[in-house]
Structure formats: structure tokens, C-alpha cells
Design an enzyme around this catalytic site. Structure first.
Site, PDB file in Angstrom:
ATOM      1  N   ASN A  26     -88.013  56.675 -58.637  1.00  0.00           N
ATOM      2  CA  ASN A  26     -86.843  56.580 -59.514  1.00  0.00           C
ATOM      3  C   ASN A  26     -85.788  57.638 -59.218  1.00  0.00           C
ATOM      4  O   ASN A  26     -84.605  57.447 -59.509  1.00  0.00           O
ATOM      5  CB  ASN A  26     -87.324  56.681 -60.966  1.00  0.00           C
ATOM      6  CG  ASN A  26     -86.185  56.918 -61.933  1.00  0.00           C
ATOM      7  OD1 ASN A  26     -85.403  56.016 -62.199  1.00  0.00           O
ATOM      8  ND2 ASN A  26     -86.080  58.134 -62.443  1.00  0.00           N
TER       9      ASN A  26
ATOM     10  N   ILE B  61     -76.763  50.712 -67.123  1.00  0.00           N
ATOM     11  CA  ILE B  61     -77.749  51.294 -68.041  1.00  0.00           C
ATOM     12  C   ILE B  61     -77.186  52.611 -68.573  1.00  0.00           C
ATOM     13  O   ILE B  61     -76.808  53.491 -67.795  1.00  0.00           O
ATOM     14  CB  ILE B  61     -79.089  51.579 -67.328  1.00  0.00           C
ATOM     15  CG1 ILE B  61     -79.628  50.318 -66.638  1.00  0.00           C
ATOM     16  CG2 ILE B  61     -80.114  52.131 -68.327  1.00  0.00           C
ATOM     17  CD1 ILE B  61     -79.968  49.167 -67.536  1.00  0.00           C
TER      18      ILE B  61
ATOM     19  N   TYR C 125     -74.903  53.994 -51.193  1.00  0.00           N
ATOM     20  CA  TYR C 125     -75.782  53.650 -52.303  1.00  0.00           C
ATOM     21  C   TYR C 125     -76.293  52.217 -52.160  1.00  0.00           C
ATOM     22  O   TYR C 125     -77.492  51.941 -52.305  1.00  0.00           O
ATOM     23  CB  TYR C 125     -75.011  53.814 -53.618  1.00  0.00           C
ATOM     24  CG  TYR C 125     -75.837  53.656 -54.869  1.00  0.00           C
ATOM     25  CD1 TYR C 125     -76.759  54.619 -55.242  1.00  0.00           C
ATOM     26  CD2 TYR C 125     -75.672  52.543 -55.698  1.00  0.00           C
ATOM     27  CE1 TYR C 125     -77.501  54.482 -56.411  1.00  0.00           C
ATOM     28  CE2 TYR C 125     -76.404  52.397 -56.862  1.00  0.00           C
ATOM     29  CZ  TYR C 125     -77.321  53.372 -57.220  1.00  0.00           C
ATOM     30  OH  TYR C 125     -78.041  53.239 -58.366  1.00  0.00           O
TER      31      TYR C 125
END
Lengths: 278, 261
Positions: free
Chosen positions: A109, A208, A175
Site C-alpha cells: 500500500n 478516496i 504514477y
């Protein structure tokens, strides 16, 4: 795009904790001092897992996360390491295995992001982000998998990918490449680990809201003031919560998902189902 | 329990995956309507499995490739249960594979009427009820690995299943803000023959199926419970932010290039 779009209450993503889905499992979650990683650790711990918390520094956020976890009466360990560094990575696993005796679940993560327009891409940024979020994930997974094979009781590798692995947003080249690579890593691991009982999957989150908020603001998480411009594009009509991702991680870490393998699952409230704004 | 008090209608639930879903949802606290085109002991048996879990289990016979039957079945279900929270589009007929040059118009229509048109209008009707109720809802359709790749003699089926993926996306967008999510689960090789009333038959023996051995990283066949467990996740509040998505439950089959050592 309509301006009168109503934002739904973010509490919609909450559910009753404590299902006991991960009893007896040991889970290492990288980049978990706060945000999505910390929430995954919390949901895992609420479900009976022993958890290892990793991040690059033991700051106030990390201490808060550890203190909250220790109240849940499961074994909690702390591992300071930069997963982009091979020696620190291996030490993290050595420590975790010493503390827990085994590893059943690895959640990749940890992430460091820098947004740069393509013409200005910098080789040092490339090396850093790829080395951290792609190479780091691959070699964390390799180490975990080797331990799991030795243990002989299967295991779960869960990597946090992104909607950026499927579509391009401005300045997200590195990314996006990193995240697309992770989806592909999950496929390869599924094939190479066939028959071991280890599954490897990705979660691809959309917007998120993992901001650090004061407790009094917690009820606004995912609501007004977070990504307001994007809400009209998200069928769920709310920003995602770290809990939404943690719920999926729980499903993937549990026995419920034994036949889900090599897959990348979107948890984006429907963002990518749609096209461009009207 | 993750689905306490929810009202779920499962089409094609007489046996196999549909039965597994019906019984598993009931085990998580849902009341379940069992739909099938056939009304026999097995259909009743699925409803009994729901009842055995302590939940209300009803049978609603109807051909869900026909609009009239779809509307009647959903009306019946809503009347019996007082609402609808979950629709599982699962019904399918047995001969899903047909060589290209034997795929005549009648077969094409039969396939599309059930697997695409029927699923679409059942979802539309259920979404209408859910919107009226104003408490959100879940619509999940059974897609397939055939939506991702072509196997010989499965073209019509594959087209229908690929359409369902796109249907979930479209309906997710069209139902934005209602709290209704629309998704698909795409199963791989799931053994779903009728067994003695249990959820799971014996899975395919991988040694007897060289195709599976070389294609499925899990190195086992799938079971109705594999699908049903993913269904519980999607239908519960845990799946609230998963929308317009298709989740493969295929043991890694689609991840693989199909030539594993």
C-alpha cells in the site's frame, strides 16, 4: 456536467465490524501509519488478524494508529522501513516474521507520488517512484511469497493499484505506469504461483478521502469539500472512504475470495464506468 | 450477518450457482425469492434451504426471457416480501455453446432474449422499485469469462455476457445518486450440476481436465460457493463503493495466457 448534484452521506460505506474473517492470520500492511493503510490494518485487526504496521517514520500519526490498534486485543507490531530500499525491506520482513512467526497476508500500500507534466519528467523522479511503488511492491511480494510457500498454507498478496492504471489524468505518467504495472504483476504472480494456494490481486481505488482530519470533521469525510469537482462524475455521488478500500481488502484477504486470482477490482463508486463529463 | 433483513430475488435459482447464491444470501440473513422456469422438487428444495436458514423463502415461477413474466415475477416477489433490495440475474438455459454455422436466428434470439434482454429488463424493473423505495439496492448479473475471451463455439453466449459488463456500467451511471449499485460477477469454470440439495457439488477434477490444468492458476475448478461468497460481499454494505464493475471469480483463468507449465 450538472451543478445540482447531491452528495450522498459517506457513512454509506460503513458496516458492522468484527466478523472474525481473519482469525489466526498474520498480515503485514505497508505504508500503514495513516490513511488507507491504517484503515486496512484496523479492519483486519477488528476481524481477528495480527497486524504489522510499516512506514518510513514513527510520527504522531503512526503512534496514534498503533495505540488504536493495540486496544483491539490483537498482536500489533511496528516496522520502520522504506520499501524502496532492499536492505530495509528485508529487515522489515525479518522483524515481522520474528514477531509473528508467519505471514498470511501482505498488503502493498505504501506510495509516494509526484505529479509532473510529461515534457518535464525527471529521471530521478522516475527512478524513485518506479523503485519504490513498482520495484518495492514486486520484491516485497517476492519475499512474502517465498515465506508463504515455505509455510505451505497458501496466502494472500493484495496490492493497491488505482483508476490511474486504466485511464490517464494530467501529469500522472509515472504514477499510471506504476499502477498499470501492478495490475500486470498480479496476473503474473497468479500464473507463477499456480497450485500454491496463494492468490494475488489488486484493488484499484478511485477518489478516496484519506486526508488527516480532526475528529470533529470525521463525519464530513468523503463529503462536501473533498473532490467536489469529481462528485458529478461518480455514480455513488460521494468520495470514497478508506473504509471502502479496507472492506475490499478484507474480502480479498479472507477465505471468501479463494477463487479470485490475478484480478484487479475497481472500488471507485462507478467513476470509470462513465465517460467524460457532459 | 451481512444481509440481515434484505429482500433478494435470484433468477434461475433451481440449482447450481443460483441455488448456491440463494442459500448463501439466506445464511447472511436475507429473505430470498427463488425464480426458475421450472417448478419442481428441486426448485422447492432451494426455497427450503432458504427457510432452513430461518429466512422467508418463496418460489416465483416464470420465464425471465419474457417481459410479461419478468414483471409478474418481480410484482409477485415485491408483494410477498414487501419490497426488493437485491436482484441477482442468474438464469441461463443448458445449451450455452453453439457452433457458429449452427447458430440460427432462433438460437440467437433465445440467447439474447434471456441473457441480455431479460437481464436488462429485470434490472430496469427492479431498479424502478428500488428507486421508489428510496433505500438504495444491489443489482448483480452473472457475466462470464466468455465476456473476456473467445472459446470455440461460444460466440453468441460471449456476446451476451460482454453486453452485461457494459450494462452494469451504463446502469451505474444512469442510477447515479440513488444508492443502487449495478455490477457483474464473471465466473470461470464452475461445476454446477445438480447434487443432493447441497450448495457445492464435487468440483471438476483438474487431473481429468487438462484444459483447466493448463489454464487455471488456482489448480481447481470453481464452486457455486465461490460465486456466492463474492455475491455476499457485493450485496452487503461492504460493497457500497463498488459500482459498474465486473469482478472475475475464475481462479486466475483470465490472468493466464493459458499455457502454464
Amino acid at each position: 456536467m450538472t451543478s445540482n448534484v447531491k452528495i450522498r452521506p459517506a457513512s454509506a460505506g460503513l458496516f458492522q465490524p468484527g466478523l472474525g474473517l481473519l482469525k489466526g492470520k498474520a498480515a503485514l500492511i505497508t505504508g500503514s501509519r495513516r490513511g488507507i493503510g491504517a484503515e486496512i490494518a484496523r479492519v483486519f485487526a477488528e476481524n481477528g488478524a495480527a497486524v504489522g504496521i510499516n512506514d518510513v517514520e514513527l510520527d504522531v500519526q503512526a503512534k496514534k494508529t498503533l495505540a488504536a490498534l493495540r486496544k483491539l486485543r490483537v498482536k500489533v507490531s511496528w516496522h520502520e522501513a522504506d520499501i524502496g530500499d532492499a536492505r530495509q525491506r528485508e529487515r522489515m520482513f525479518d522483524e515481522f516474521l520474528k514477531d509473528h512467526g508467519r505471514i498470511d497476508v501482505l498488503v502493498n500500500n505504501a506510495v509516494r507520488t509526484k505529479w509532473t507534466p510529461f515534457p518535464e519528467l525527471d529521471e530521478a523522479d522516475w527512478d524513485h517512484q518506479i523503485g519504490h511503488a513498482l520495484k518495492g511492491y514486486v520484491f516485497c511480494s517476492k519475499r512474502a511469497v517465498n515465506e508463504m510457500i515455505k509455510q505451505g498454507s497458501g496466502g494472500r498478496i493484495i496490492s493497491i493499484s488505482s483508476v490511474h492504471s486504466f485511464r490517464a489524468w494530467p501529469n500522472d505518467t509515472i504514477y499510471g505506469i506504476v499502477k498499470a504495472g501492478l495490475n500486470r504483476m498480479a496476473s503474473s504472480m497468479a500464473v507463477d504461483l499456480a497450485g500454491t494456494g496463494i492468490t494475488s490481486n489488486c484493488i484499484a481505488p478511485g477518489y478516496i478521502d484519506s486526508r488527516v482530519l480532526p475528529l470533529s470533521q470525521e463525519k464530513n469525510r468523503g463529503g462536501k469539500g473533498y473532490a467536489d469537482h469529481a462528485i458529478p462524475l461518480i455514480p455513488a455521488r460521494r468520495g470514497g472512504l478508506p473504509r471502502d478500500i479496507a472492506n475490499m481488502a478484507l474480502f480479498l484477504a479472507s477465505d471468501l475470495s479463494g477463487y479470485v486470482n490475478g484480478e484487479t477490482i475497481l472500488v471507485d463508486g462507478g467513476l470509470l464506468a462513465g465517460g467524460t463529463p457532459d | 450477518m451481512l444481509l440481515e433483513g434484505k429482500k433478494a430475488l435470484v433468477t434461475g435459482a433451481r440449482k447450481g450457482i443460483g441455488r448456491g447464491i440463494a442459500a448463501t444470501l439466506a445464511g447472511e440473513g436475507a429473505d430470498v425469492g427463488v425464480n426458475d422456469i421450472v417448478d419442481d422438487r428441486e426448485t422447492r428444495r432451494t426455497a427450503e434451504m432458504v427457510q432452513k436458514a430461518g429466512r422467508k423463502g418463496t418460489v416465483h415461477v416464470g420465464d425471465v426471457s419474457k417481459l410479461g413474466d419478468i414483471n409478474r415475477v418481480i410484482d409477485e416477489f415485491v408483494r410477498a416480501h414487501g419490497g426488493i433490495d437485491i436482484l441477482i440475474n442468474n438464469a441461463i438455459f443448458p445449451d450455452q455453446s453453439r457452433p457458429l454455422f449452427e447458430t440460427d436466428e432462433a438460437y440467437w434470439d433465445r440467447m439474447m432474449n434471456l441473457s441480455l434482454k431479460g437481464y436488462f429488463f429485470a434490472a430496469q424493473r427492479a431498479a424502478k422499485e428500488m428507486t421508489k423505495q428510496g433505500r438504495g439496492g444491489r443489482i448483480v448479473s452473472l457475466a462470464s469469462v466468455h465476456a473476456y475471451r473467445a472459446w470455440k463455439d461460444w460466440t453468441a453466449y460471449g456476446i451476451a455476457k460482454a453486453g452485461l459488463k457494459r450494462m452494469a456500467m451504463g446502469m451505474a451511471v444512469d442510477l447515479a445518486g440513488t444508492g443502487i449499485t449495478v455490477n457483474c460477477i464473471a465466473p470461470g469454470a464452475i461445476r454446477n450440476e445438480l447434487t443432493q440439495g447441497e450448495i457445492d457439488p464435487k468440483p471438476y477434477d483438474i487431473e481429468q481436465h487438462p484444459g483447466l490444468k493448463s489454464r487455471v492458476p488456482a489448480q481447481r475448478g470453481g464452486l457455486p460457493s465461490d460465486i456466492a461468497n463474492a455475491m455476499v460481499f457485493l450485496c452487503s454494505r461492504m460493497g457500497d463503493y463498488v459500482n459498474g464493475e465486473t469482478i472475475l471469480v475464475d481462479g486466475g483463468m483470465i490472468a493466464s495466457g493459458g499455457e502454464m507449465r
